[in-house]
Design a protein around this motif. Structure first.
Motif, PDB file in Angstrom:
ATOM      1  N   VAL A   1       1.496  -3.828   4.258  1.00 39.25           N
ATOM      2  CA  VAL A   1       0.477  -4.026   5.279  1.00 39.25           C
ATOM      3  C   VAL A   1       0.395  -5.516   5.510  1.00 39.25           C
ATOM      4  O   VAL A   1      -0.089  -6.260   4.669  1.00 39.25           O
ATOM      5  CB  VAL A   1      -0.895  -3.499   4.820  1.00 39.25           C
ATOM      6  CG1 VAL A   1      -1.930  -3.709   5.916  1.00 39.25           C
ATOM      7  CG2 VAL A   1      -0.803  -2.038   4.428  1.00 39.25           C
TER       8      VAL A   1
ATOM      9  N   PRO B   1     -11.014 -11.274  15.099  1.00 37.74           N
ATOM     10  CA  PRO B   1     -11.488  -9.887  15.118  1.00 37.74           C
ATOM     11  C   PRO B   1     -11.402  -9.233  13.742  1.00 37.74           C
ATOM     12  O   PRO B   1     -10.698  -9.716  12.853  1.00 37.74           O
ATOM     13  CB  PRO B   1     -10.534  -9.203  16.106  1.00 37.74           C
ATOM     14  CG  PRO B   1      -9.342 -10.079  16.177  1.00 37.74           C
ATOM     15  CD  PRO B   1      -9.797 -11.456  15.887  1.00 37.74           C
TER      16      PRO B   1
ATOM     17  N   HIS C   1      -4.873  -8.495  13.894  1.00 39.95           N
ATOM     18  CA  HIS C   1      -3.989  -8.085  12.815  1.00 39.95           C
ATOM     19  C   HIS C   1      -2.523  -8.023  13.221  1.00 39.95           C
ATOM     20  O   HIS C   1      -2.220  -7.353  14.204  1.00 39.95           O
ATOM     21  CB  HIS C   1      -4.485  -6.712  12.360  1.00 39.95           C
ATOM     22  CG  HIS C   1      -3.591  -5.994  11.445  1.00 39.95           C
ATOM     23  ND1 HIS C   1      -3.620  -6.201  10.105  1.00 39.95           N
ATOM     24  CD2 HIS C   1      -2.624  -5.074  11.689  1.00 39.95           C
ATOM     25  CE1 HIS C   1      -2.710  -5.425   9.539  1.00 39.95           C
ATOM     26  NE2 HIS C   1      -2.093  -4.744  10.472  1.00 39.95           N
TER      27      HIS C   1
ATOM     28  N   ALA D   1      -0.989  -8.861   6.565  1.00 35.22           N
ATOM     29  CA  ALA D   1      -2.364  -9.302   6.783  1.00 35.22           C
ATOM     30  C   ALA D   1      -2.391 -10.676   7.460  1.00 35.22           C
ATOM     31  O   ALA D   1      -3.217 -10.923   8.329  1.00 35.22           O
ATOM     32  CB  ALA D   1      -3.115  -9.337   5.469  1.00 35.22           C
TER      33      ALA D   1
ATOM     34  N   SER E   1     -10.813 -12.379   5.364  1.00 32.74           N
ATOM     35  CA  SER E   1     -11.178 -12.280   3.941  1.00 32.74           C
ATOM     36  C   SER E   1      -9.977 -12.562   3.063  1.00 32.74           C
ATOM     37  O   SER E   1     -10.071 -13.247   2.041  1.00 32.74           O
ATOM     38  CB  SER E   1     -11.727 -10.885   3.632  1.00 32.74           C
ATOM     39  OG  SER E   1     -12.898 -10.642   4.366  1.00 32.74           O
ATOM     40  N   THR E   2      -8.833 -12.028   3.473  1.00 31.10           N
ATOM     41  CA  THR E   2      -7.607 -12.248   2.714  1.00 31.10           C
ATOM     42  C   THR E   2      -7.313 -13.743   2.576  1.00 31.10           C
ATOM     43  O   THR E   2      -6.974 -14.217   1.491  1.00 31.10           O
ATOM     44  CB  THR E   2      -6.432 -11.552   3.431  1.00 31.10           C
ATOM     45  OG1 THR E   2      -6.775 -10.184   3.644  1.00 31.10           O
ATOM     46  CG2 THR E   2      -5.161 -11.659   2.628  1.00 31.10           C
TER      47      THR E   2
ATOM     48  N   HIS F   1     -17.517 -13.512  12.512  1.00 33.17           N
ATOM     49  CA  HIS F   1     -17.050 -13.058  13.819  1.00 33.17           C
ATOM     50  C   HIS F   1     -18.162 -13.196  14.843  1.00 33.17           C
ATOM     51  O   HIS F   1     -18.153 -12.558  15.866  1.00 33.17           O
ATOM     52  CB  HIS F   1     -16.386 -11.676  13.833  1.00 33.17           C
ATOM     53  CG  HIS F   1     -17.026 -10.629  13.013  1.00 33.17           C
ATOM     54  ND1 HIS F   1     -16.318  -9.625  12.426  1.00 33.17           N
ATOM     55  CD2 HIS F   1     -18.285 -10.435  12.663  1.00 33.17           C
ATOM     56  CE1 HIS F   1     -17.131  -8.855  11.760  1.00 33.17           C
ATOM     57  NE2 HIS F   1     -18.334  -9.316  11.886  1.00 33.17           N
TER      58      HIS F   1
ATOM     59  N   LEU G   1       0.858  -1.184   0.000  1.00 32.48           N
ATOM     60  CA  LEU G   1       0.000   0.000   0.000  1.00 32.48           C
ATOM     61  C   LEU G   1       0.890   1.229   0.000  1.00 32.48           C
ATOM     62  O   LEU G   1       1.576   1.497   0.979  1.00 32.48           O
ATOM     63  CB  LEU G   1      -0.907  -0.026   1.241  1.00 32.48           C
ATOM     64  CG  LEU G   1      -2.028   0.995   1.274  1.00 32.48           C
ATOM     65  CD1 LEU G   1      -3.047   0.705   0.184  1.00 32.48           C
ATOM     66  CD2 LEU G   1      -2.693   0.980   2.643  1.00 32.48           C
TER      67      LEU G   1
ATOM     68  N   GLY H   1     -10.411  -7.188  10.669  1.00 31.54           N
ATOM     69  CA  GLY H   1      -9.117  -6.745  10.162  1.00 31.54           C
ATOM     70  C   GLY H   1      -7.992  -7.737  10.375  1.00 31.54           C
ATOM     71  O   GLY H   1      -6.836  -7.441  10.087  1.00 31.54           O
TER      72      GLY H   1
ATOM     73  N   GLU I   1     -18.418 -14.352   6.050  1.00 23.99           N
ATOM     74  CA  GLU I   1     -19.466 -13.762   6.884  1.00 23.99           C
ATOM     75  C   GLU I   1     -20.805 -13.727   6.167  1.00 23.99           C
ATOM     76  O   GLU I   1     -21.395 -12.669   5.972  1.00 23.99           O
ATOM     77  CB  GLU I   1     -19.067 -12.354   7.306  1.00 23.99           C
ATOM     78  CG  GLU I   1     -17.816 -12.383   8.152  1.00 23.99           C
ATOM     79  CD  GLU I   1     -17.438 -11.003   8.683  1.00 23.99           C
ATOM     80  OE1 GLU I   1     -18.323 -10.165   8.800  1.00 23.99           O
ATOM     81  OE2 GLU I   1     -16.257 -10.810   8.965  1.00 23.99           O
TER      82      GLU I   1
HETATM   83  N1  LIG Z   1      -6.383  -4.014  -0.765  1.00 24.79           N
HETATM   84  C1  LIG Z   1      -5.770  -3.818   0.417  1.00 24.79           C
HETATM   85  N2  LIG Z   1      -4.689  -3.015   0.499  1.00 24.79           N
HETATM   86  C2  LIG Z   1      -4.058  -2.803   1.661  1.00 24.79           C
HETATM   87  N3  LIG Z   1      -4.432  -3.364   2.826  1.00 24.79           N
HETATM   88  C3  LIG Z   1      -5.489  -4.174   2.822  1.00 24.79           C
HETATM   89  C4  LIG Z   1      -6.220  -4.451   1.627  1.00 24.79           C
HETATM   90  N4  LIG Z   1      -7.238  -5.281   1.928  1.00 24.79           N
HETATM   91  C5  LIG Z   1      -7.141  -5.517   3.244  1.00 24.79           C
HETATM   92  N5  LIG Z   1      -6.094  -4.872   3.787  1.00 24.79           N
HETATM   93  C6  LIG Z   1      -5.651  -4.923   5.193  1.00 24.79           C
HETATM   94  O1  LIG Z   1      -5.338  -6.264   5.493  1.00 24.79           O
HETATM   95  C7  LIG Z   1      -5.833  -6.628   6.759  1.00 24.79           C
HETATM   96  C8  LIG Z   1      -6.743  -7.841   6.641  1.00 24.79           C
HETATM   97  O2  LIG Z   1      -7.892  -7.482   5.892  1.00 24.79           O
HETATM   98  P1  LIG Z   1      -9.112  -8.471   5.713  1.00 24.79           P
HETATM   99  O3  LIG Z   1     -10.108  -7.815   4.855  1.00 24.79           O
HETATM  100  O4  LIG Z   1      -8.592  -9.790   5.274  1.00 24.79           O
HETATM  101  O5  LIG Z   1      -9.663  -8.560   7.215  1.00 24.79           O
HETATM  102  P2  LIG Z   1     -10.929  -9.365   7.775  1.00 24.79           P
HETATM  103  O6  LIG Z   1     -10.444 -10.254   8.841  1.00 24.79           O
HETATM  104  O7  LIG Z   1     -11.695  -9.974   6.682  1.00 24.79           O
HETATM  105  O8  LIG Z   1     -11.773  -8.176   8.435  1.00 24.79           O
HETATM  106  P3  LIG Z   1     -13.371  -8.061   8.603  1.00 24.79           P
HETATM  107  O9  LIG Z   1     -13.761  -8.994   9.701  1.00 24.79           O
HETATM  108  O10 LIG Z   1     -13.558  -6.641   9.005  1.00 24.79           O
HETATM  109  O11 LIG Z   1     -13.991  -8.389   7.291  1.00 24.79           O
HETATM  110  C9  LIG Z   1      -6.537  -5.410   7.318  1.00 24.79           C
HETATM  111  O12 LIG Z   1      -5.697  -4.806   8.259  1.00 24.79           O
HETATM  112  C10 LIG Z   1      -6.756  -4.516   6.148  1.00 24.79           C
HETATM  113  O13 LIG Z   1      -6.653  -3.173   6.511  1.00 24.79           O
END
Ligand SMILES: Nc1ncnc2c1ncn2[C@@H]1O[C@H](COP(=O)(O)OP(=O)(O)OP(=O)(O)O)[C@@H](O)[C@H]1O
Ligand SMILES: [Mg+2]
Lengths: 265, 255
Positions: free
Chosen positions: A24, A45, A215, A26, A51-52, A197, A19, A47, A164
């Motif tokens: 960042v 939790p 995170h 993940a 999803s990643t 969650h 980014l 973030g 989710e």
């Molecule tokens: N395209 C992106 N560019 C930069 N950082 C990202 C991107 N997508 C996600 N992140 C960061 O990566 C981390 C993981 O994101 P992710 O969407 O996988 O979280 P999550 O566990 O699914 O969260 P939620 O429960 O809110 O959906 C987060 O800190 C987010 O800010």
């Protein structure tokens, strides 16, 4: 209902987003395995990278470290037998329920007769047949989510990744859909990895519940849950005990992450 | 609410298509009687002249102008939409082309009329080219911006179903930008007629622009207003067609 269903191996998986020239982080060295068949829950939790992780399993993002194997193979986008349901459903507003549901079959260039047969089957199973001519905007949230599930099932996957899926629904609709999901699994041959969650949802549905740290996500603890999905389980003492344990694990993970951050700073 | 969307019933036709026209004529009538000057004839007389003039010459000019506008719109559409889709989805190319577009977009393209006439002659090609030049940019920029803003989640969900690049264009990006293309066409058709007027009033011997300027130079105000009615009619017909097509092509819109 074991047997069939994809087996998943996640081995020291790491991922970071780039980014503006920064990393960042993940996911950090996430490891767990799924033997196949049934529902597995992934909880953590906001973030923490849930999803990643699903994107990587769906082959939409490449692992930056470690590896991921589905039935012993690396995931590719459009792996025929993986289906992904996104957090925001990802239905196409310009397609009717029918066209949304058969989209995967159309993209796979199946013959028209087969598309009609499979589409009809899955729509009827999901109780959507009467709604097939409507557009997503003309459906309730629960109906839309059923359409998203139907679309994923139409391609007859062995691995269903759900991000989710029930989070924006009221409690009763949510439980009704959880039952739908259970029914689908009765027929066997399907592994579901469910990101949530919601503690109760993870405890009721997941035969194994994987708790991630905040995170950047890594595995904090894994709970076995052999009675998942069984009738009456939702009201049993065991269920409530697991819910408490999950809540504690999430809280401890949070505290440990804060301590780690304080230690860094 | 719902009734307003249902086209076609006689009542709706009268209410939504006829009433505005009658209102316009009423205002025109009041202005004309108040002013009482030959430069603003009353609508009744102008309409009569309009119908008299159609078989005489106005009809031919109307058809010539319609052809020029339609041809320009089609060319702009077939060039602007694919290019817009491409630039909107391929950031690398957009970064190269965007400055080019922004440098040329604000130039009033009609200043090129003399050059275009030297290159393409005085006939249809030069006029069509000039209108196309203007409408093309409007469609290009609108399409590109719309394609850029297609939600990534939507694209990913389709990619996860196994979609290749062409599938994504066909099932996601194209339908997503379609409503904006129609908006661009509606705006573009108005611009097209304005540019048409300019192109036809300059070293020209046919078309509505010529007809208007010719009538004006002869102080034939009735004919001039007959020409104005013809021009409005052209714009109105285009608009009605676009609206109908829009409703047919984007039935999900406004749900
Ligand atoms: N395209 C992106 N560019 C930069 N950082 C990202 C991107 N997508 C996600 N992140 C960061 O990566 C981390 C993981 O994101 P992710 O969407 O996988 O979280 P999550 O566990 O699914 O969260 P939620 O429960 O809110 O959906 C987060 O800190 C987010 O800010
Ligand atoms: Mg998420």
């Amino acid at each position: 209902m074991p047997g069939g269903g994809a087996a998943v191996l996640v081995d020291r998986l790491s991922f970071f987003y780039a980014l503006n020239g920064n990393r960042v982080e993940a996911l950090k060295e996430v490891s767990f395995s799924i033997e196949g068949g049934g529902i597995y829950a992934l909880i953590g939790p906001s973030g923490c990278g849930k999803s990643t992780l699903l994107y990587i399993l769906a082959g939409l993002l490449p692992p930056r470290g470690g590896r991921v194997l589905i039935n012993g193979e690396r995931p590719l986008p459009g792996r025929r037998a993986t289906s992904l349901i996104l957090q925001e459903y990802g239905l196409l507003p310009w397609k009717t329920v029918w066209d949304n549901v058969v989209l995967g079959l159309v993209i796979r260039r199946l013959p028209a007769g087969e598309i009609r047969r499979k589409g009809e089957k899955v729509l009827k199973e999901m109780g959507l047949w009467e709604l097939r001519r409507r557009y997503p905007a003309e459906l309730s949230g629960g109906q839309r989510q059923r359409v998203a599930i139907a679309r994923s099932l139409a391609t007859e996957p062995d691995l269903l990744l759900m991000d989710e899926p029930f989070s924006s629904l009221d409690a009763l609709t949510r439980e009704a859909l959880q039952d739908v999901l259970q029914n689908i699994l009765q027929s066997g041959g399907l592994t579901v990895l469910l990101v949530t969650h919601n503690i109760e949802e993870a405890a009721f549905l997941g035969r194994r519940v994987i708790v991630l740290t905040p995170h950047p996500g890594s595995v904090y603890q894994i709970f076995e849950n052999p009675r998942a999905c069984s009738p009456g389980y939702r009201k049993s003492a065991e269920f409530f005990r697991l819910c408490t344990e999950l809540r504690n694990a999430l809280e401890f993970a949070q505290i440990r992450a804060q301590d780690a951050n304080a230690g860094c700073g | 609410m719902q009734q307003a969307k249902k086209p076609g019933t006689i009542k709706n036709l009268i209410y939504y298509k006829l009433t505005p026209v009658l209102t316009l004529f009423a205002v025109w009538y009041l202005l004309a009687t108040g002013l009482n000057n030959p430069a603003l004839p009353p609508p009744g007389k102008a309409l009569l002249t309009f119908f008299e003039q159609i078989p005489a010459d106005l009809g031919r000019h109307f058809l010539i102008s319609s052809w020029r506008v339609l041809a320009s719109i089609f060319i702009s559409l077939f060039a602007g939409v694919p290019l817009g889709l491409w630039l909107g989805t391929e950031e690398r190319f957009d970064r190269f082309f965007a400055p080019l577009i922004y440098l040329t977009y604000p130039i009033p393209k009609i200043v090129f009329l003399p050059v275009v006439m030297i290159l393409l002659g005085l006939g249809d090609p030069s006029k069509i080219f000039l209108i196309t030049l203007v409408v093309f940019f409007q469609i290009l920029v609108t399409t590109r911006d719309a394609a850029r803003s297609v939600s990534q989640a939507m694209i990913l969900s389709v990619v996860s179903l196994g979609a290749k690049k062409l599938d994504i264009y066909r099932h996601v990006i194209w339908p997503a930008v379609l409503p904006d293309v129609f908006t661009a066409l509606r705006i573009g058709s108005g611009t097209a007629i304005a540019v048409l007027f300019f192109a036809e009033s300059f070293a020209s011997s046919d078309g509505l622009g010529y007809y208007l300027m010719d009538a004006w130079s002869r102080y034939a105000y009735l004919e001039m207003f007959a020409g104005i009615i013809a021009m409005s009619l052209l714009g109105y017909l285009l608009y009605v067609c676009l609206d109908g097509l829009d409703r047919k092509a984007c039935p999900w819109k406004g749900l």
